[in-house]
Design an enzyme around this catalytic site. Sequence first.
Site, PDB file in Angstrom:
ATOM      1  N   GLY A 212       2.845  31.256  -3.530  1.00  0.00           N
ATOM      2  CA  GLY A 212       3.424  31.658  -4.655  1.00  0.00           C
ATOM      3  C   GLY A 212       2.719  31.864  -6.067  1.00  0.00           C
ATOM      4  O   GLY A 212       1.541  32.173  -5.740  1.00  0.00           O
ATOM      5  N   SER A 213       3.403  31.783  -6.931  1.00  0.00           N
ATOM      6  CA  SER A 213       2.807  32.051  -8.114  1.00  0.00           C
ATOM      7  C   SER A 213       2.004  31.191  -8.820  1.00  0.00           C
ATOM      8  O   SER A 213       1.777  30.062  -8.465  1.00  0.00           O
ATOM      9  CB  SER A 213       3.967  32.571  -9.203  1.00  0.00           C
ATOM     10  OG  SER A 213       4.492  31.185  -9.541  1.00  0.00           O
ATOM     11  N   VAL A 214       1.002  31.934  -9.805  1.00  0.00           N
ATOM     12  CA  VAL A 214      -0.037  30.908 -10.362  1.00  0.00           C
ATOM     13  C   VAL A 214       0.734  29.780 -11.286  1.00  0.00           C
ATOM     14  O   VAL A 214       0.469  28.545 -11.178  1.00  0.00           O
ATOM     15  CB  VAL A 214      -0.875  31.521 -11.321  1.00  0.00           C
ATOM     16  CG1 VAL A 214      -1.719  30.587 -12.206  1.00  0.00           C
ATOM     17  CG2 VAL A 214      -1.811  32.704 -10.567  1.00  0.00           C
ATOM     18  N   GLY A 216       3.890  28.405 -10.890  1.00  0.00           N
ATOM     19  CA  GLY A 216       4.698  27.632 -10.120  1.00  0.00           C
ATOM     20  C   GLY A 216       3.740  26.652  -9.138  1.00  0.00           C
ATOM     21  O   GLY A 216       3.979  25.517  -9.213  1.00  0.00           O
ATOM     22  N   GLY A 217       2.730  27.308  -8.601  1.00  0.00           N
ATOM     23  CA  GLY A 217       1.753  26.714  -8.117  1.00  0.00           C
ATOM     24  C   GLY A 217       0.878  25.658  -8.754  1.00  0.00           C
ATOM     25  O   GLY A 217       0.478  24.512  -8.219  1.00  0.00           O
ATOM     26  N   GLU A 236      -1.886  28.466  -2.401  1.00  0.00           N
ATOM     27  CA  GLU A 236      -2.514  29.805  -2.523  1.00  0.00           C
ATOM     28  C   GLU A 236      -1.623  30.359  -3.560  1.00  0.00           C
ATOM     29  O   GLU A 236      -0.442  30.850  -3.576  1.00  0.00           O
ATOM     30  CB  GLU A 236      -2.286  30.506  -1.116  1.00  0.00           C
ATOM     31  CG  GLU A 236      -3.205  31.764  -0.915  1.00  0.00           C
ATOM     32  CD  GLU A 236      -2.178  33.208  -1.087  1.00  0.00           C
ATOM     33  OE1 GLU A 236      -2.068  33.277  -2.235  1.00  0.00           O
ATOM     34  OE2 GLU A 236      -1.910  33.551  -0.105  1.00  0.00           O
ATOM     35  N   CYS A 273       0.162  39.014  -1.586  1.00  0.00           N
ATOM     36  CA  CYS A 273      -1.114  38.186  -2.203  1.00  0.00           C
ATOM     37  C   CYS A 273      -2.353  39.210  -2.185  1.00  0.00           C
ATOM     38  O   CYS A 273      -3.132  38.719  -2.989  1.00  0.00           O
ATOM     39  CB  CYS A 273      -1.307  36.847  -1.916  1.00  0.00           C
ATOM     40  SG  CYS A 273      -1.093  36.730   0.141  1.00  0.00           S
TER      41      CYS A 273
END
Lengths: 509, 509
Positions: A212-214, A216-217, A236, A273
């Site tokens: 997912g997103s930077v 959130g991750g 990722e 991605c």
Amino acid sequence: MTTTAQQTEPEETHDEIERRLDAATVATADWGQQPPKQRAEALSAIADALDAESATLIAEAVRESGLPEGRLTGELKRTSVQLRMFADELRDGSYLRIALDRHDPDFVLGNRPDLRRWSTPIGPVLVYAASNFPFAFSVAGGDTASALAAGCPVVLKAHPGHPETSRKTAEIVRSALAASGAPEGTFAMITGREAGVRALRDPRIAAGAFTGSVAGGRALFDIAVSRPTPIPFYGELGSINPAVVTSGAERERGEQVAAGFVGSFTLGAGQFCTKPGTLLLPRGTALPSRIAELAGDVAPARMLTSGIAERYRERTEELASAPGIEVLVRGAEHDDPSGVPAVTPTVLHAGSVENLLNSPALLEENFGPCAVIAEYGSDDELHSALAAVEGTLTVTAHTAQDPDEDERRRLGRLVPLAAARSGRLVFDEWPTGVAVTPAQQHGGPYPATTAVSHTSVGTAAIDRFLRPVSYQNAPDFLLPDALHESNPLGLPRTTHEAGSSRRWDAPRK
Amino acid sequence: MTTTAQQTEPEETHDEIERRLDAATVATADWGQQPPKQRAEALSAIADALDAESATLIAEAVRESGLPEGRLTGELKRTSVQLRMFADELRDGSYLRIALDRHDPDFVLGNRPDLRRWSTPIGPVLVYAASNFPFAFSVAGGDTASALAAGCPVVLKAHPGHPETSRKTAEIVRSALAASGAPEGTFAMITGREAGVRALRDPRIAAGAFTGSVAGGRALFDIAVSRPTPIPFYGELGSINPAVVTSGAERERGEQVAAGFVGSFTLGAGQFCTKPGTLLLPRGTALPSRIAELAGDVAPARMLTSGIAERYRERTEELASAPGIEVLVRGAEHDDPSGVPAVTPTVLHAGSVENLLNSPALLEENFGPCAVIAEYGSDDELHSALAAVEGTLTVTAHTAQDPDEDERRRLGRLVPLAAARSGRLVFDEWPTGVAVTPAQQHGGPYPATTAVSHTSVGTAAIDRFLRPVSYQNAPDFLLPDALHESNPLGLPRTTHEAGSSRRWDAPRK
């Protein structure tokens, strides 16, 4: 991590989470101790069951995600193929990396004991499903398949972008596992943002996997590593996937490159991605205007969720207003019956590399059909652009088919720079469309991933959920079957005989 | 992380650190791109140079560490042997895990590209030397050897416990590397606690490796993972290494078990990460008093540093005053000409498992010659003791040589519980003395390590410093030699032919 979706995401109750984590814990020993070939049967059974229900699943996913039926048909096939691929890895057994040291009283450092090493499951894995792959990175996707293959129970945090698809898939996975004799608790699904965070903090969870997103991750990674007992977190996150075109390639097949690029960055409404977000072109060609023409003709495509659409709109406006940016194509939003907007592509031209580098936001992922072009005037400029790219899943290079000595020399300098920043180098193709194969590397330095030594696509993804255990001087009856002297499971293993010779036993089929 | 040592540790200047990090960065490409067999020569050259200077190095280490000459002679040999073992891994080449997917237009998921995956160095590694192994886990120790083997430049943070030994070893490493043609900057040493922290925060450092205390290691881990760009941090922290004795083993050879245990927990003044800190005995045997007798006869042994001795004194007092603890042997401190105290062993008896579990501190590492005994009255009690142990490097079991059906059945239940908590199970031997071999696993769940899927001893330690990169559809002239179609380096590789068959090419010697 979408705004609208968060609001509508039903939260699992505390008791339900407790029950599922308990069940996963109880299942750990039984599922993990099954012979690999038995787990292989269970994985194949999930694949067969998904294939059997493909019509229902695809119809539901089309409705919820807005992705085209053809794309989802291919994605579901990929999902069942990768389950079978992991089943084949289990049947082969090399993934266990079994090593035997024979007792050697004359070892150079003194008496060497009998040591037998293999790989054991890490424990219950919490998998966060992705928005953009309702099948292949969701309930029964690559993270689930590789964790189950490793022998780990999976607790799956569903993505709110496709709740019914998730529920139906989870039911299929559960039924297929139960019919294969897997213990209750081998697989469970939970829903809710807070539930996902609470489960990650729970000591029963041994590893996390996320796509997912930077933002959130990274938030989840921070939770995983700051627990009293930190755990591996395989995230990722975000990737800019720069693509470089050499002057040789431009001269040789500029039209093909332009069309390929537009096809790649707008595929799936740019929600991959591996979307090539930055295109580095030699200065002064017709490519930017040709790309603009082609992108201007692309039909509107629905975004996955309203939240993603909103974030994309904000980010695109931010980039378009960066200093010195020329908007070659300004995308538009269209209403869609689903209520989630459909968008047309945006193409931004940063002008020179120098101007590109003046606004770091231009080199950060913008999830959706937007691309940024810059033109390099020299190899030094090209190298400085690549050096400014953070860790990325891919770097793409389009080169002349039969390069002259000069282009060969220049590429020879470019490739190591690209390899230093990414997990996959793509030549004369485009990075979208990730082959699910043994030699695939879907990973890269942060922020592409939080675990640079691993891949989340391809058979090597199983390594993330294994940990080695060695048995020293163990009587045969206390060894796991995989390490018995007689090798009853027929597993491949490397034996280090006394006196240092090495023998490799191939798997017995 | 010792108090006294911190006060006397000279701090590297900011400029010196900058210079060394710059040099490591510059060396990255050159060192990492050398063919593995060339790096193997450099590692062998370091080993030869260490052997050639062994008399000087051992004399210095005896003076600084207070460890006996025999022990340090063996440790230096281990250090050069493990350098040569990594050299052999490089000559073999399997560690690269090269995988080739052939282009397959008929692949089940559609046109599969030519993909070639190998392992590349992760980048400059910051290695923190340990106090308790002046050679094998210090300047030229296992972490340095495995990182250099992987192709990573090493910045070594020296341990203040043995500064001259470190300085001399570093000079030998640097000279041997230079003579082998390694670039300047392939290896550098820094000193100072603040310098070590500043280097870890530096974006040029790509990974950290550490052996030491839980408190110190966790603090560094937290820094590594909270950087803007988090990096892998391979910490080997604290381990209680429980040992279990069955009633069968007690009956059969109680005297031998008692003597073996005392020898193991007092070896090197109890300053091993694999020291068995907890002994679980069947209730009501003569073993506790026999162990006390034997431990009471052990001669004083110098601690490594004043700081370690001070911390050991505090921890031992804390444990001795836990509720229900009987002090079977109270260790004493003796003056030593070095100024660092020498100590005799302490043996604490917790009584029942129930009482052991009432004080969690009893199951946390106490670095020094102290052991805690508890007696179990049933298998359930034994299992609950193991369940209360945090992640540990080892679990040891002493069993009857020819167990009856009942003991077999009971051991069959015990072993999976032990495997779930540790990286190595030891049978009828003791965990101190870690064989440096391919099948070794020196690791385990937190707090034994911060990276449960890896080992810091044995040839698999090289995996920590590698990351995979795939080349998709690359023209041969742009591939690294290792991936060329003609395999000019003769490396082992697995090829996945079109149509899914698999072929393994053994290394060409």
